[in-house]
Design a protein around this motif. Structure first.
Motif: not given
Length: 400
Positions: A14-16, A18, A66, A276, A289-290, A317
């Motif tokens: 999930q973090e990767s 955009k 971001v 996201d 990014g969670r 977070e």
């Protein structure tokens, strides 16, 4: 659901990813509706242009921190975004295009609107600025009910606003209706649904009234002065609208949303798929990014905060466990249900392995059923969705 599937493709964590969805908050309203607990403020004497400049500063800082992906959906909510004057609207839309320039060819750019705040000039500015979908807050086709919930428009305004929107070049139009309103009967709802369907729009959202704290309705409810339909009457209303919409050829793709094929709300699907999204503006929530954030609420405090940095009230977070609970809770609102593949892409685990106990419990109760892709609410589960969602909230985090 091809457009929905397109949002979920692509491996990796999930973090990767955009963000591809943007929410922007315009907090001004002509007046405060009796049921509304949104972060909104009566327009009179508000520093609108100062706020829009603050929003621009937040956009600039956000994309530096971001960078966005190709933007597939933008949603402007409120408040009532269409209270902006044409020159203010033009400035606002220009800033959106400046900081989020890379749009998908089939981008969905939605803006909420209230009937009575959308003349042809303003709608033309919106269309020229890239907006291609308008969602009107109609709520009812009975003027007496509209007065009783604090709306300033009447049914004539609804028809005029839709005519103006079509003249301005809008084809993708939606209206919101409400049920379970004070003094509303089943016949009244049936009449509203019939009049709404006669418009032949591609999308309808139909919500039940929730009596929220810090609203006039909550005060009245506490004093036993709010003549609401009974639970059984409200259930009959929901069954009626589902039946009418289905017979009219609309697909119920989410608990409260109905669309012609290809016209589901792509932006809302990003929420329901736990993807996201940027959240910009006073009181806006975002998820990137969670990490979730909520912005400062007040107009002036928000605007001042944007001069020094990102206008955050809080940022936290989201643990992997909480993200998995959220995935199930919001994903099961969609009638096609949750996808094993999408879950594994985000978390590297199988739904059955993580949530075996609540899945079996809800299936045994007849509220959930398996699909080829994963799990969805049953017909009975649709009527008791909150009971199902409650089984997943805290299931992992409480066990910790």
């Amino acid at each position: 659901m091809a457009a929905v599937q397109a949002q979920t493709t692509g491996g990796g964590s999930q973090e990767s990813r955009k963000p591809q969805a943007v929410y922007l908050h315009i907090p001004f309203c002509t007046n405060k509706c009796f049921y509304c607990d949104f972060n909104s403020y009566v327009l009179k004497n508000q520093p609108v242009m100062d706020y829009l400049q603050g929003l621009e500063r937040e956009m600039e800082r956000t994309v530096k921190e971001v960078p966005p992906g190709v933007i597939t959906s933008i949603f402007v909510g409120g408040g009532t975004p269409t209270v902006l004057k044409p020159d203010e609207m033009e400035y606002f839309l220009k800033t959106v295009r400046t900081y989020f320039p890379d749009w998908a060819e089939d981008i969905e750019f939605s803006m909420e609107a209230n009937p009575g705040t959308t003349d042809l000039e303003k709608l033309s500015v919106m269309r020229e600025g890239g907006v291609n979908r308008v969602s009107f807050g109609v709520q009812s086709f009975q003027n007496e009910l509209l007065k009783g919930i604090g709306r300033i428009h009447d049914t004539d305004d609804v028809y005029q606003s839709l005519e103006n929107a079509r003249k301005a070049g809008f084809e993708n139009l939606s209206i919101d209706l409400m049920f379970g309103l004070p003094n509303q009967t089943l016949d009244m709802l049936a009449e509203s649904v019939d009049k709404a369907l006669a418009l032949g729009l591609p999308h309808y959202s139909i919500y039940s009234l929730k009596v929220e704290e810090n609203t006039l309705f909550h005060t009245m409810y506490k004093k036993n002065q709010l003549p609401l339909p009974s639970e059984d009457e409200e259930l009959q209303m929901y069954l009626l609208l589902m039946d009418r919409m289905k017979k009219a050829g609309y697909v119920q793709y989410e608990i409260s949303n109905f669309a012609k094929p290809g016209y589901h709300s792509r932006h809302n699907m990003a929420y329901w798929l736990n993807d996201d999204y940027y959240g910009l503006g006073a009181g806006a929530h975002g998820y990137v990014g969670r990490q979730r954030h909520m912005n400062i609420k007040g107009v002036n405090p928000y605007t001042e905060a944007t001069k020094d940095g990102l206008p955050r009230l809080e940022t936290f977070e989201v643990s992997r466990e909480e993200a998995m609970e959220d995935f199930m809770m919001v994903g099961l609102r969609v009638l096609s249900g949750v996808s094993n593949r999408h879950f594994e892409e985000q978390f590297g685990a199988r739904i059955e392995d993580v949530f075996a106990e609540p899945l079996h419990k809800m299936q045994n109760a007849g509220l959930l059923e398996p699909t080829e892709a994963g799990y969805r609410l049953s017909e009975k589960g649709l009527l008791f969705g909150n009971d199902v969602f409650g089984e997943f909230i805290g299931y992992l985090t409480v066990k910790e």
